[in-house]
Design an enzyme around this catalytic site. Sequence first.
Site, PDB file in Angstrom:
ATOM      1  N   ARG A 128       0.823  -1.235   0.000  1.00 44.22           N
ATOM      2  CA  ARG A 128       0.000   0.000   0.000  1.00 44.22           C
ATOM      3  C   ARG A 128       0.845   1.268   0.000  1.00 44.22           C
ATOM      4  NH1 ARG A 128      -2.294  -3.329   3.728  1.00 44.22           N
ATOM      5  NH2 ARG A 128      -4.178  -4.367   3.027  1.00 44.22           N
ATOM      6  N   LYS A 150       3.487  11.789 -10.390  1.00 41.81           N
ATOM      7  CA  LYS A 150       2.547  11.035 -11.227  1.00 41.81           C
ATOM      8  C   LYS A 150       3.224   9.731 -11.619  1.00 41.81           C
ATOM      9  CE  LYS A 150      -0.164  14.688 -13.423  1.00 41.81           C
ATOM     10  NZ  LYS A 150      -0.489  15.353 -14.709  1.00 41.81           N
ATOM     11  N   GLU A 192      10.629  19.279 -24.411  1.00 44.29           N
ATOM     12  CA  GLU A 192       9.968  19.428 -23.099  1.00 44.29           C
ATOM     13  C   GLU A 192      10.613  20.571 -22.304  1.00 44.29           C
ATOM     14  OE1 GLU A 192       6.784  18.493 -21.547  1.00 44.29           O
ATOM     15  OE2 GLU A 192       7.360  16.620 -22.501  1.00 44.29           O
ATOM     16  N   LYS A 234       8.563  23.360 -12.478  1.00 40.32           N
ATOM     17  CA  LYS A 234       7.661  22.243 -12.164  1.00 40.32           C
ATOM     18  C   LYS A 234       7.459  22.127 -10.659  1.00 40.32           C
ATOM     19  CE  LYS A 234       6.053  17.692 -13.169  1.00 40.32           C
ATOM     20  NZ  LYS A 234       6.027  16.509 -14.028  1.00 40.32           N
ATOM     21  N   GLU A 244      -3.475  18.551  -9.580  1.00 41.19           N
ATOM     22  CA  GLU A 244      -3.876  19.161 -10.857  1.00 41.19           C
ATOM     23  C   GLU A 244      -5.317  19.641 -10.866  1.00 41.19           C
ATOM     24  OE1 GLU A 244      -1.918  17.427 -14.320  1.00 41.19           O
ATOM     25  OE2 GLU A 244      -3.665  17.976 -15.508  1.00 41.19           O
ATOM     26  N   ARG A 248      -1.327  23.341 -12.067  1.00 43.72           N
ATOM     27  CA  ARG A 248      -0.442  22.264 -12.555  1.00 43.72           C
ATOM     28  C   ARG A 248      -0.742  21.943 -14.018  1.00 43.72           C
ATOM     29  NH1 ARG A 248       1.714  16.620  -9.777  1.00 43.72           N
ATOM     30  NH2 ARG A 248       2.778  15.914 -11.637  1.00 43.72           N
ATOM     31  N   ASN A 252       0.844  21.367 -19.225  1.00 42.49           N
ATOM     32  CA  ASN A 252       0.395  20.716 -20.449  1.00 42.49           C
ATOM     33  C   ASN A 252       0.468  21.630 -21.664  1.00 42.49           C
ATOM     34  OD1 ASN A 252      -0.059  18.216 -19.317  1.00 42.49           O
ATOM     35  ND2 ASN A 252      -2.092  18.813 -18.595  1.00 42.49           N
ATOM     36  N   HIS A 255       0.612  20.107 -25.021  1.00 43.31           N
ATOM     37  CA  HIS A 255       0.337  18.681 -24.820  1.00 43.31           C
ATOM     38  C   HIS A 255      -1.035  18.239 -25.308  1.00 43.31           C
ATOM     39  CE1 HIS A 255       4.030  18.740 -22.604  1.00 43.31           C
ATOM     40  NE2 HIS A 255       3.911  17.487 -22.221  1.00 43.31           N
ATOM     41  N   HIS A 259      -0.528  15.152 -27.373  1.00 41.65           N
ATOM     42  CA  HIS A 259      -1.084  13.821 -27.043  1.00 41.65           C
ATOM     43  C   HIS A 259      -1.934  13.293 -28.194  1.00 41.65           C
ATOM     44  CE1 HIS A 259      -0.659  14.655 -22.460  1.00 41.65           C
ATOM     45  NE2 HIS A 259       0.370  13.987 -22.913  1.00 41.65           N
ATOM     46  N   HIS A 272       7.821  11.704 -27.550  1.00 41.47           N
ATOM     47  CA  HIS A 272       6.905  12.603 -26.843  1.00 41.47           C
ATOM     48  C   HIS A 272       7.278  14.085 -27.049  1.00 41.47           C
ATOM     49  CE1 HIS A 272       4.122  13.913 -23.781  1.00 41.47           C
ATOM     50  NE2 HIS A 272       5.102  14.487 -23.090  1.00 41.47           N
TER      51      HIS A 272
HETATM   52  P1  NAD Z   1      12.141   6.169 -22.139  1.00 44.06           P
HETATM   53  O1  NAD Z   1      12.023   5.947 -20.699  1.00 44.06           O
HETATM   54  O2  NAD Z   1      11.571   5.150 -23.059  1.00 44.06           O
HETATM   55  O3  NAD Z   1      13.692   6.395 -22.488  1.00 44.06           O
HETATM   56  C1  NAD Z   1      14.059   6.620 -23.831  1.00 44.06           C
HETATM   57  C2  NAD Z   1      15.161   5.639 -24.277  1.00 44.06           C
HETATM   58  O4  NAD Z   1      16.404   6.079 -23.728  1.00 44.06           O
HETATM   59  C3  NAD Z   1      14.957   4.229 -23.788  1.00 44.06           C
HETATM   60  O5  NAD Z   1      15.349   3.327 -24.796  1.00 44.06           O
HETATM   61  C4  NAD Z   1      15.896   4.140 -22.586  1.00 44.06           C
HETATM   62  O6  NAD Z   1      16.309   2.821 -22.308  1.00 44.06           O
HETATM   63  C5  NAD Z   1      17.034   4.997 -23.052  1.00 44.06           C
HETATM   64  N1  NAD Z   1      17.841   5.603 -22.012  1.00 44.06           N
HETATM   65  C6  NAD Z   1      17.432   6.130 -20.842  1.00 44.06           C
HETATM   66  N2  NAD Z   1      18.445   6.727 -20.210  1.00 44.06           N
HETATM   67  C7  NAD Z   1      19.539   6.551 -20.959  1.00 44.06           C
HETATM   68  C8  NAD Z   1      20.892   6.944 -20.836  1.00 44.06           C
HETATM   69  N3  NAD Z   1      21.292   7.735 -19.845  1.00 44.06           N
HETATM   70  N4  NAD Z   1      21.756   6.554 -21.795  1.00 44.06           N
HETATM   71  C9  NAD Z   1      21.336   5.825 -22.857  1.00 44.06           C
HETATM   72  N5  NAD Z   1      20.064   5.446 -23.049  1.00 44.06           N
HETATM   73  C10 NAD Z   1      19.174   5.807 -22.116  1.00 44.06           C
HETATM   74  O7  NAD Z   1      11.480   7.568 -22.584  1.00 44.06           O
HETATM   75  P2  NAD Z   1      11.322   8.980 -21.841  1.00 44.06           P
HETATM   76  O8  NAD Z   1      11.134   9.941 -22.947  1.00 44.06           O
HETATM   77  O9  NAD Z   1      12.367   9.212 -20.837  1.00 44.06           O
HETATM   78  O10 NAD Z   1       9.957   8.808 -21.036  1.00 44.06           O
HETATM   79  C11 NAD Z   1       8.723   8.618 -21.698  1.00 44.06           C
HETATM   80  C12 NAD Z   1       7.715   8.145 -20.677  1.00 44.06           C
HETATM   81  O11 NAD Z   1       7.599   9.122 -19.650  1.00 44.06           O
HETATM   82  C13 NAD Z   1       6.326   7.931 -21.231  1.00 44.06           C
HETATM   83  O12 NAD Z   1       5.844   6.670 -20.811  1.00 44.06           O
HETATM   84  C14 NAD Z   1       5.500   9.052 -20.621  1.00 44.06           C
HETATM   85  O13 NAD Z   1       4.155   8.671 -20.428  1.00 44.06           O
HETATM   86  C15 NAD Z   1       6.228   9.269 -19.326  1.00 44.06           C
HETATM   87  N6  NAD Z   1       6.034  10.612 -18.752  1.00 44.06           N
HETATM   88  C16 NAD Z   1       5.602  10.693 -17.470  1.00 44.06           C
HETATM   89  C17 NAD Z   1       5.410  11.927 -16.874  1.00 44.06           C
HETATM   90  C18 NAD Z   1       4.985  12.021 -15.441  1.00 44.06           C
HETATM   91  O14 NAD Z   1       4.702  13.135 -14.971  1.00 44.06           O
HETATM   92  N7  NAD Z   1       4.967  10.926 -14.720  1.00 44.06           N
HETATM   93  C19 NAD Z   1       5.650  13.113 -17.598  1.00 44.06           C
HETATM   94  C20 NAD Z   1       6.113  12.990 -18.919  1.00 44.06           C
HETATM   95  C21 NAD Z   1       6.294  11.730 -19.483  1.00 44.06           C
HETATM   96  N1  GLY Z   2       3.805  16.122 -17.002  1.00 47.27           N
HETATM   97  C1  GLY Z   2       2.747  16.896 -16.439  1.00 47.27           C
HETATM   98  C2  GLY Z   2       2.613  16.759 -14.962  1.00 47.27           C
HETATM   99  O1  GLY Z   2       3.431  16.149 -14.315  1.00 47.27           O
HETATM  100  O2  GLY Z   2       1.673  17.261 -14.411  1.00 47.27           O
END
Ligand code: NAD
Ligand code: GLY
Length: 366
Positions: A128, A150, A192, A234, A244, A248, A252, A255, A259, A272
């Site tokens: 939990r 998130k 971003e 942020k 949000e 917050r 977006n 976005h 999206h 993204h």
């Molecule tokens: P990702 O996690 O897929 O990483 C991109 C690629 O880079 C992957 O192949 C990974 O293995 C590689 N990689 C990571 N670090 C590395 C490093 N230092 N050296 C070499 N390779 C490396 O993609 P991302 O763009 O980081 O994240 C996308 C995800 O984040 C999505 O699922 C999205 O929904 C999520 N996201 C979440 C939030 C949130 O607030 N929680 C906000 C924005 C995006």
């Molecule tokens: N990526 C948008 C948020 O964290 O609210």
Amino acid sequence: MTTMQPAPIRIPVAVPGAPYDVVVGAGVAGRLGEVVPVPPHARRAVVVTNPGVGARWGRAAREGLAGAGLEVGAVEVPDGETAKSPAVLGELWSRLAALPLGRDDLVVGLGGGVVTDLAGFAAATWHRGVAVAQVPTTLLGQVDAAVGGKTGINLPEGKNLVGAFHQPVAVVADTATLATLPPRELRSGLGEVAKYGFLADPGVLDLLEGDPAAAVAGDPDLLTDVVVRGVRVKAALVAADEREGGDRALLNYGHTFGHAIEAVTGYGTYRHGEAVALGMIAAARLGEALGVTEAGLADRTVALLAPLGLPTGGLTADPAALWAAMARDKKARGGVRFVLCRRPGAAFLSDPVDRAAVEAVLATLR
Ligand code: NAD
Ligand code: GLY
């Protein structure tokens, strides 16, 4: 002779009841035992990562945690967005049970947004809710995904459909890890980063416009500057509005369009940050068409993003399909609204916007 690293920069995220720091600096992933507030009765930590990131950065992370007297386990999940799935989460839960990871122990997410979203959600649900420290290794993860609590996974029915707010005990953004990022991932992260310039901190735009070649080349000082500035924006928005209900949502910017572009093109076409780049151009053009955005912002947006290697046109998706995706996404909120920018540093949530105005803007992205 050893090179002195500058002291890490700490950015407080003052979420009521769950405050923590984002620690930014080169080499901090190897000092997790010092910079993460380990839960007082923790015996174990488990590092959740993927094979590629684990091979490069896993050892430093494990050694840093062992230095704090923790028994350290590691679980590797597959690379890519498909790791944010119920099946992979189920396997991860089984691995936590086998360790076993107790209620006072620590989960560490080491990787991009995929890993930190998945590890964060596993931590949110295990016993939990156990502590999680996020160690983002992509630029997108450091400025956005790992900060703010998130967490979640995807279902075949939709992205991020299952999740929880679960604030980390620390975010450790080691800027040295960005040196091994594939160039496209770095550029996607810069999209971003630019968002923060438009919505709150125009100084970010000045930095990117001042030396786009350095940004694309991954200049460590420039990346550290923009990570710190983005995280400050942020942190302030999340601290004021964790769930949000209000501002917050300004995070977006770009976005709503972005999206929809990702969904309609099937997630494989655009990273993204690339979809968000197109989305920020669309938001600026929409704002100008509605007379709420200062003239010239759309041209400035294109001129900023193009040298960063981000898309500024060439969108083949049908505007009607994109509108349908936006309308579906926003159904519960009564009309399609957008975060718009009056001028750099001043963003706001619009009233519902007519379909014709939105489709006209989307047609300009072809
Ligand atoms: P990702 O996690 O897929 O990483 C991109 C690629 O880079 C992957 O192949 C990974 O293995 C590689 N990689 C990571 N670090 C590395 C490093 N230092 N050296 C070499 N390779 C490396 O993609 P991302 O763009 O980081 O994240 C996308 C995800 O984040 C999505 O699922 C999205 O929904 C999520 N996201 C979440 C939030 C949130 O607030 N929680 C906000 C924005 C995006
Ligand atoms: N990526 C948008 C948020 O964290 O609210």
